[in-house]
Design a protein around this motif. Sequence first.
Motif, PDB file in Angstrom:
ATOM      1  N   GLN A   1      41.866  12.734  18.123  1.00 19.99           N
ATOM      2  CA  GLN A   1      42.769  13.659  18.811  1.00 19.99           C
ATOM      3  C   GLN A   1      42.956  14.949  18.007  1.00 19.99           C
ATOM      4  N   LEU A   2      42.976  14.841  16.678  1.00 17.59           N
ATOM      5  CA  LEU A   2      43.100  16.034  15.841  1.00 17.59           C
ATOM      6  C   LEU A   2      41.889  16.949  16.010  1.00 17.59           C
ATOM      7  N   VAL A   3      40.704  16.357  16.074  1.00 21.89           N
ATOM      8  CA  VAL A   3      39.490  17.158  16.292  1.00 21.89           C
ATOM      9  C   VAL A   3      39.578  17.863  17.640  1.00 21.89           C
ATOM     10  N   LEU A   4      40.026  17.161  18.668  1.00 19.76           N
ATOM     11  CA  LEU A   4      40.168  17.788  19.987  1.00 19.76           C
ATOM     12  C   LEU A   4      41.208  18.909  19.960  1.00 19.76           C
TER      13      LEU A   4
ATOM     14  N   ALA B   1      29.737  28.875  24.134  1.00 17.05           N
ATOM     15  CA  ALA B   1      28.866  27.922  24.843  1.00 17.05           C
ATOM     16  C   ALA B   1      28.512  26.741  23.948  1.00 17.05           C
ATOM     17  N   ILE B   2      28.145  27.015  22.715  1.00 21.70           N
ATOM     18  CA  ILE B   2      27.793  25.943  21.778  1.00 21.70           C
ATOM     19  C   ILE B   2      28.984  25.017  21.566  1.00 21.70           C
ATOM     20  N   LEU B   3      30.122  25.615  21.255  1.00 25.07           N
ATOM     21  CA  LEU B   3      31.305  24.809  20.955  1.00 25.07           C
ATOM     22  C   LEU B   3      31.863  24.132  22.201  1.00 25.07           C
ATOM     23  N   GLY B   4      31.698  24.751  23.357  1.00 28.55           N
ATOM     24  CA  GLY B   4      32.126  24.125  24.608  1.00 28.55           C
ATOM     25  C   GLY B   4      31.373  22.823  24.856  1.00 28.55           C
ATOM     26  N   ASN B   5      30.061  22.826  24.566  1.00 27.38           N
ATOM     27  CA  ASN B   5      29.273  21.601  24.713  1.00 27.38           C
ATOM     28  C   ASN B   5      29.742  20.524  23.743  1.00 27.38           C
TER      29      ASN B   5
ATOM     30  N   TRP C   1      33.086  15.503  22.517  1.00 26.68           N
ATOM     31  CA  TRP C   1      34.238  14.861  21.894  1.00 26.68           C
ATOM     32  C   TRP C   1      35.183  14.301  22.951  1.00 26.68           C
ATOM     33  N   GLU C   2      35.373  15.049  24.034  1.00 30.68           N
ATOM     34  CA  GLU C   2      36.265  14.578  25.103  1.00 30.68           C
ATOM     35  C   GLU C   2      35.705  13.314  25.754  1.00 30.68           C
ATOM     36  N   LYS C   3      34.401  13.288  26.020  1.00 29.88           N
ATOM     37  CA  LYS C   3      33.776  12.104  26.624  1.00 29.88           C
ATOM     38  C   LYS C   3      33.827  10.914  25.678  1.00 29.88           C
ATOM     39  N   MET C   4      33.656  11.181  24.398  1.00 29.41           N
ATOM     40  CA  MET C   4      33.725  10.111  23.409  1.00 29.41           C
ATOM     41  C   MET C   4      35.112   9.482  23.418  1.00 29.41           C
ATOM     42  N   GLY C   5      36.135  10.291  23.609  1.00 27.50           N
ATOM     43  CA  GLY C   5      37.497   9.774  23.655  1.00 27.50           C
ATOM     44  C   GLY C   5      37.767   8.939  24.894  1.00 27.50           C
ATOM     45  N   GLN C   6      37.059   9.226  25.980  1.00 27.57           N
ATOM     46  CA  GLN C   6      37.251   8.492  27.220  1.00 27.57           C
ATOM     47  C   GLN C   6      36.628   7.101  27.143  1.00 27.57           C
ATOM     48  N   THR C   7      35.581   6.961  26.334  1.00 29.78           N
ATOM     49  CA  THR C   7      34.904   5.668  26.234  1.00 29.78           C
ATOM     50  C   THR C   7      35.534   4.777  25.170  1.00 29.78           C
TER      51      THR C   7
END
Length: 130
Positions: A28-31, A114-118, A123-129
């Motif tokens: 969560q801190l990274v996000l 663009a790079i950081l958005g990807n 990171w967001e998808k990793m948190g969902q799994t």
Amino acid sequence: MYGNEQEGFGQYQQSDLAIQAAAANPHQLVLMLFNGLMDELVRAKSHLAAHRYERKAASINKCIDILNALTSALDFDKGGELAVSLANLYDYCVYRLYDASHKLSVEQIEEVEAILGNLQQGWEKMGQTA
């Protein structure tokens, strides 16, 4: 009066962010760092477009500080090649932001976005799994 209200709101936002950070896990801190970074990139482009060069420089410096924080948070022992690749990508983004600041280039800031958005999406998808 308006300035004092704005200052009070800024202090409220900072204390709210501090409370969120204290309760957050490392993911969560990274996000949170990514969210702040992406917001600051938008501000940097806005300052650049409006010829507010001192504010642009401050925004770019904040972005670089956040990228350095993201780099320092990497666990190279556990992360292996992925951590090294992320560090290299963060370093590249820092270089591009320095160059964008020097050349007054919105396009280079957009490249970093663009790079950081990807990465942020990953990171967001990793948190969902998890």
